[in-house]
Structure formats: C-alpha cells, structure tokens
Design a protein around this motif. Structure first.
Motif, PDB file in Angstrom:
ATOM      1  N   LEU A 100      12.555  33.780  -0.226  1.00  0.00           N
ATOM      2  CA  LEU A 100      12.941  34.657  -1.294  1.00  0.00           C
ATOM      3  C   LEU A 100      12.431  34.263  -2.772  1.00  0.00           C
ATOM      4  O   LEU A 100      12.766  32.862  -2.800  1.00  0.00           O
ATOM      5  N   TYR A 101      11.942  34.879  -3.865  1.00  0.00           N
ATOM      6  CA  TYR A 101      11.459  34.538  -4.876  1.00  0.00           C
ATOM      7  C   TYR A 101      12.351  35.176  -5.951  1.00  0.00           C
ATOM      8  O   TYR A 101      12.489  36.311  -6.015  1.00  0.00           O
ATOM      9  N   LYS A 102      12.857  34.239  -6.940  1.00  0.00           N
ATOM     10  CA  LYS A 102      13.994  34.697  -7.999  1.00  0.00           C
ATOM     11  C   LYS A 102      13.106  35.329  -8.970  1.00  0.00           C
ATOM     12  O   LYS A 102      12.373  34.738  -9.441  1.00  0.00           O
ATOM     13  N   ILE A 103      13.641  36.703  -9.416  1.00  0.00           N
ATOM     14  CA  ILE A 103      13.148  37.262 -10.311  1.00  0.00           C
ATOM     15  C   ILE A 103      14.194  37.495 -11.371  1.00  0.00           C
ATOM     16  O   ILE A 103      13.702  38.339 -12.486  1.00  0.00           O
ATOM     17  N   GLY A 104      15.525  37.216 -11.468  1.00  0.00           N
ATOM     18  CA  GLY A 104      16.315  37.325 -12.305  1.00  0.00           C
ATOM     19  C   GLY A 104      17.895  36.654 -11.803  1.00  0.00           C
ATOM     20  O   GLY A 104      17.799  36.294 -10.855  1.00  0.00           O
ATOM     21  N   ASP A 105      19.049  37.161 -12.629  1.00  0.00           N
ATOM     22  CA  ASP A 105      20.328  36.557 -12.241  1.00  0.00           C
ATOM     23  C   ASP A 105      20.621  37.080 -10.821  1.00  0.00           C
ATOM     24  O   ASP A 105      21.146  38.252 -10.741  1.00  0.00           O
ATOM     25  N   ASN A 106      20.593  36.059  -9.943  1.00  0.00           N
ATOM     26  CA  ASN A 106      21.000  36.415  -8.476  1.00  0.00           C
ATOM     27  C   ASN A 106      20.260  37.416  -7.714  1.00  0.00           C
ATOM     28  O   ASN A 106      20.841  38.399  -7.227  1.00  0.00           O
ATOM     29  N   LYS A 107      18.935  37.695  -8.292  1.00  0.00           N
ATOM     30  CA  LYS A 107      18.059  38.738  -7.728  1.00  0.00           C
ATOM     31  C   LYS A 107      16.807  38.348  -7.256  1.00  0.00           C
ATOM     32  O   LYS A 107      16.179  37.429  -7.964  1.00  0.00           O
ATOM     33  N   PHE A 108      16.408  38.663  -6.137  1.00  0.00           N
ATOM     34  CA  PHE A 108      15.259  37.919  -5.514  1.00  0.00           C
ATOM     35  C   PHE A 108      14.198  39.030  -4.846  1.00  0.00           C
ATOM     36  O   PHE A 108      14.936  40.326  -4.847  1.00  0.00           O
ATOM     37  N   ILE A 109      13.061  38.893  -4.699  1.00  0.00           N
ATOM     38  CA  ILE A 109      12.150  39.766  -3.926  1.00  0.00           C
ATOM     39  C   ILE A 109      11.995  38.935  -2.598  1.00  0.00           C
ATOM     40  O   ILE A 109      11.764  37.879  -2.673  1.00  0.00           O
ATOM     41  N   TYR A 110      11.603  39.638  -1.629  1.00  0.00           N
ATOM     42  CA  TYR A 110      11.060  38.966  -0.334  1.00  0.00           C
ATOM     43  C   TYR A 110       9.825  38.848  -0.001  1.00  0.00           C
ATOM     44  O   TYR A 110       8.868  39.608  -0.235  1.00  0.00           O
ATOM     45  N   ASN A 111       9.355  37.500   0.203  1.00  0.00           N
ATOM     46  CA  ASN A 111       7.945  37.303   0.444  1.00  0.00           C
ATOM     47  C   ASN A 111       6.984  37.783  -0.538  1.00  0.00           C
ATOM     48  O   ASN A 111       5.917  38.126   0.016  1.00  0.00           O
ATOM     49  N   GLY A 112       7.292  37.851  -1.675  1.00  0.00           N
ATOM     50  CA  GLY A 112       6.425  38.468  -2.629  1.00  0.00           C
ATOM     51  C   GLY A 112       6.179  39.833  -2.578  1.00  0.00           C
ATOM     52  O   GLY A 112       5.373  40.441  -3.311  1.00  0.00           O
ATOM     53  N   ALA A 113       6.894  40.562  -1.885  1.00  0.00           N
ATOM     54  CA  ALA A 113       7.002  42.278  -1.766  1.00  0.00           C
ATOM     55  C   ALA A 113       7.772  42.818  -2.921  1.00  0.00           C
ATOM     56  O   ALA A 113       9.012  42.615  -2.731  1.00  0.00           O
ATOM     57  N   PRO A 114       6.844  43.533  -3.658  1.00  0.00           N
ATOM     58  CA  PRO A 114       7.716  43.874  -4.873  1.00  0.00           C
ATOM     59  C   PRO A 114       8.731  45.289  -4.789  1.00  0.00           C
ATOM     60  O   PRO A 114       9.307  45.270  -5.674  1.00  0.00           O
ATOM     61  N   SER A 115       8.599  45.751  -3.600  1.00  0.00           N
ATOM     62  CA  SER A 115       9.502  46.988  -3.401  1.00  0.00           C
ATOM     63  C   SER A 115      11.011  46.577  -2.591  1.00  0.00           C
ATOM     64  O   SER A 115      11.508  47.412  -2.669  1.00  0.00           O
ATOM     65  N   VAL A 116      10.772  45.225  -2.352  1.00  0.00           N
ATOM     66  CA  VAL A 116      12.078  44.795  -1.576  1.00  0.00           C
ATOM     67  C   VAL A 116      12.772  43.816  -2.479  1.00  0.00           C
ATOM     68  O   VAL A 116      12.487  42.821  -2.646  1.00  0.00           O
ATOM     69  N   GLU A 117      14.202  44.329  -2.733  1.00  0.00           N
ATOM     70  CA  GLU A 117      14.811  43.526  -3.897  1.00  0.00           C
ATOM     71  C   GLU A 117      16.203  43.158  -2.976  1.00  0.00           C
ATOM     72  O   GLU A 117      16.899  43.868  -2.411  1.00  0.00           O
ATOM     73  N   ILE A 118      16.677  41.943  -3.243  1.00  0.00           N
ATOM     74  CA  ILE A 118      17.844  41.411  -2.695  1.00  0.00           C
ATOM     75  C   ILE A 118      18.642  40.772  -3.663  1.00  0.00           C
ATOM     76  O   ILE A 118      18.296  40.134  -4.680  1.00  0.00           O
ATOM     77  N   THR A 119      19.946  41.247  -3.898  1.00  0.00           N
ATOM     78  CA  THR A 119      20.732  40.901  -5.080  1.00  0.00           C
ATOM     79  C   THR A 119      22.222  40.273  -4.377  1.00  0.00           C
ATOM     80  O   THR A 119      22.533  40.888  -3.349  1.00  0.00           O
ATOM     81  N   PHE A 120      22.677  39.560  -4.840  1.00  0.00           N
ATOM     82  CA  PHE A 120      23.946  38.765  -4.423  1.00  0.00           C
ATOM     83  C   PHE A 120      25.107  39.024  -5.440  1.00  0.00           C
ATOM     84  O   PHE A 120      24.879  39.118  -6.799  1.00  0.00           O
ATOM     85  N   ASP A 121      26.359  39.430  -4.905  1.00  0.00           N
ATOM     86  CA  ASP A 121      27.543  39.707  -5.629  1.00  0.00           C
ATOM     87  C   ASP A 121      28.195  38.200  -5.696  1.00  0.00           C
ATOM     88  O   ASP A 121      28.759  37.823  -4.604  1.00  0.00           O
ATOM     89  N   ILE A 122      28.464  37.636  -6.894  1.00  0.00           N
ATOM     90  CA  ILE A 122      28.824  36.410  -7.111  1.00  0.00           C
ATOM     91  C   ILE A 122      30.137  36.605  -8.022  1.00  0.00           C
ATOM     92  O   ILE A 122      30.087  37.071  -9.230  1.00  0.00           O
ATOM     93  N   GLN A 123      31.079  35.857  -7.515  1.00  0.00           N
ATOM     94  CA  GLN A 123      32.524  35.748  -8.408  1.00  0.00           C
ATOM     95  C   GLN A 123      32.876  34.474  -8.528  1.00  0.00           C
ATOM     96  O   GLN A 123      33.252  34.039  -7.376  1.00  0.00           O
ATOM     97  N   ALA A 124      33.141  33.985  -9.573  1.00  0.00           N
ATOM     98  CA  ALA A 124      33.543  32.648  -9.657  1.00  0.00           C
ATOM     99  C   ALA A 124      32.704  31.641  -9.043  1.00  0.00           C
ATOM    100  O   ALA A 124      33.122  30.724  -8.244  1.00  0.00           O
ATOM    101  N   ASN A 125      31.494  32.084  -9.136  1.00  0.00           N
ATOM    102  CA  ASN A 125      30.399  30.998  -8.560  1.00  0.00           C
ATOM    103  C   ASN A 125      30.400  31.133  -6.921  1.00  0.00           C
ATOM    104  O   ASN A 125      29.759  30.172  -6.574  1.00  0.00           O
TER     105      ASN A 125
END
Length: 282
Positions: free
Chosen positions: A237-262
């Motif tokens: 997973l490559y980080k591209i923003g706040d709690n936002k990643f792309i998978y193995n350099g694939a620009p069309s696949v985005e993974i975001t995490f919902d974080i509350q109180a860290n």
C-alpha cells in the motif's frame, strides 16, 4: 458403380457431402485419449491450469530448482504471467528481476522468456537501458510489478554480486549511477508511513460473514503496509493522502481508512467497478 449411383455421388459431392461423411454423421465418436486419468480432460484444457502459472511466477522469486522442474517440462511456461490482485500483473522473469535473482532470470531467458527493461536494469546492461530511454524519453518513470521502480530493479541486481564477474559488477554499478543521475527513475513520491503509524492499520477487516470475506493488513518484506486476503500475503500500500492509499502502484485502486480518535474502525476499497467497506475486527 452404375450410372445412377455415380450421378448421386456426384450430386452429393457438389453439396460438400460424401458417403463417408454421411456414414460418420450417424455414429457418435467412441475415441477416448488413453493418456488421461478416467478418460477426462483437465478442467482448463486447452489452457494451462492457472495453479501452475501461479506457481511458476511465485517460485521465480526464489526457487530455481522448482522453476526448472516446471519449465523444463513446458518451456512455454518461461513466459508465464499472473495477476496477483487488482490488476497487479507479473511475469515469471519480472518476479526474478525485481528480487535480483539473475540466475533465475537468465535460465528463463534461455527457455524463451521475454526480458523487459527492468530485467536489463537488474542485469546491469547499461547500453540497453540507455538506448531504451533515449528512444522513449520518460520511460524510466514507468514502474514494474508491484509498483517497483526501474532504479530499485537495478539495486536488486546487487543481491548476487558475490557470483558476478568484475565486468558484470561494473556494468551494474554504472547502470545504478546512470539511473540515479536521471533523478526520476525511482518510485513516485509517496508519503512515508512510520513504523509507529503503521501499527494502527494492522489487523483483519471483514466485509461479510463468510470465512474468506475479508482482508488482512500486514507488513511485507519491504517493510511496507500490505493488503491481502484474510491471513494471506498481500500487495504493498502506497500512501497518497490522509489515511488514503493506492494498491501496489495501481492508480485506479484506492484504499481509505475511517479513523476516529486515532483508532481505525474500517477501510473502504474502491476500483472502477467495485466499492466495498470492511470493518476492522482484530
């Protein structure tokens, strides 16, 4: 044959038919291939079993002996290509190239594999690398399997330095120096994720009640966060923003995490056709 029979045969022939064709049309074939167990063709015939393709590509990362067992039997397997997940395609020679297994790469080439620019970088063939970049300026920025850069492939070539000749070592060192000087042959400028920050993402995530309906976030051999099926290895997973990643350099696949109180509660995976949310369970 009398004249009437001859005329009938001629007429049938004009229609593309003949007596043998008519005879066989009324009989079902009883031929069975004797070499097949239970007289049944393999499930994927005439395609090669995908499990074999996956094994060739997987073993090309580290197991020359097993690769030889498979490819000596079927030399065409030297050109095997596998999609790991989310469009992360990798060939057998691509696998050997990004981990610096020049012995496996050279063996595969001897059996008909198609070397790539990443292979030549790993082998230290400076003239080939230079010529390609001169012909197609900017190609040095294209990444290989798993989003691994051209420069990192060259660095991987140092893995077998102890078994390389002086000339081979010199070629590799010059290739690394050349790609470094270009300034843009390394990976994209993704956001670094510290060891401490990685910890909050680690764990299992479920999107259904099924045993395999989920993902595992772990750390891979390159010390990067990775995503894979529950309990299995995954892609980086490559980080591209706040709690936002792309998978193995694939620009069309985005993974975001919902974080509350860290604390991470869930993650969402989005590609052009699917969007799925998985709750963190461990």
């Amino acid at each position: 044959m009398d004249r009437r029979a001859a005329l009938k045969t001629y007429s049938l022939a004009m229609l593309g038919l003949s007596f043998p064709n008519l005879i066989y049309a009324n009989h079902k074939s009883t031929w069975l291939p004797n070499s097949l167990a239970n007289g049944k063709l393999p499930e994927h015939f005439p395609n090669i079993d995908p499990k074999i393709i996956a094994e060739v590509v997987g073993k090309s990362h580290f197991d020359l002996d097993r690769v030889k067992e498979l490819v000596d039997k079927r030399p065409e397997l030297s050109r095997s290509v596998w999609e790991w997940r989310f469009g992360d395609f990798e060939s057998a020679i691509g696998a050997a190239s990004h981990v610096g297994r020049r012995d496996i790469a050279l063996y595969l080439i001897s059996k008909g594999a198609r070397p790539t620019l990443f292979t030549f970088a790993m082998l230290g063939h400076l003239n080939v690398v230079k010529s390609a970049i001169k012909a197609l300026p900017g190609i040095q920025k294209v990444t290989g399997p798993h989003g691994i850069s051209l420069l990192d492939h060259a660095y991987a070539g140092e893995r077998m330095k102890d078994s390389m000749s002086v000339t081979e070592i010199k070629g590799l060192e010059e290739t690394i120096a050349y790609l470094t000087e270009l300034g843009n042959a390394s990976r994209d400028n993704y956001i670094d994720v510290s060891t401490e920050e990685q910890k909050k993402y680690l764990g299992n995530y479920k999107y259904g009640d099924g045993e395999k309906e989920g993902f595992t976030i772990d750390i891979n051999m390159r010390k990067l966060l990775s995503l894979g099926p529950l309990g299995e290895f995954g892609g980086a997973l490559y980080k591209i923003g706040d709690n936002k990643f792309i998978y193995n350099g694939a620009p069309s696949v985005e993974i975001t995490f919902d974080i509350q109180a860290n604390i991470v509660h869930s993650m969402k995976i989005t590609d052009p056709d699917v969007s799925i949310e998985a709750q963190k369970v461990t």
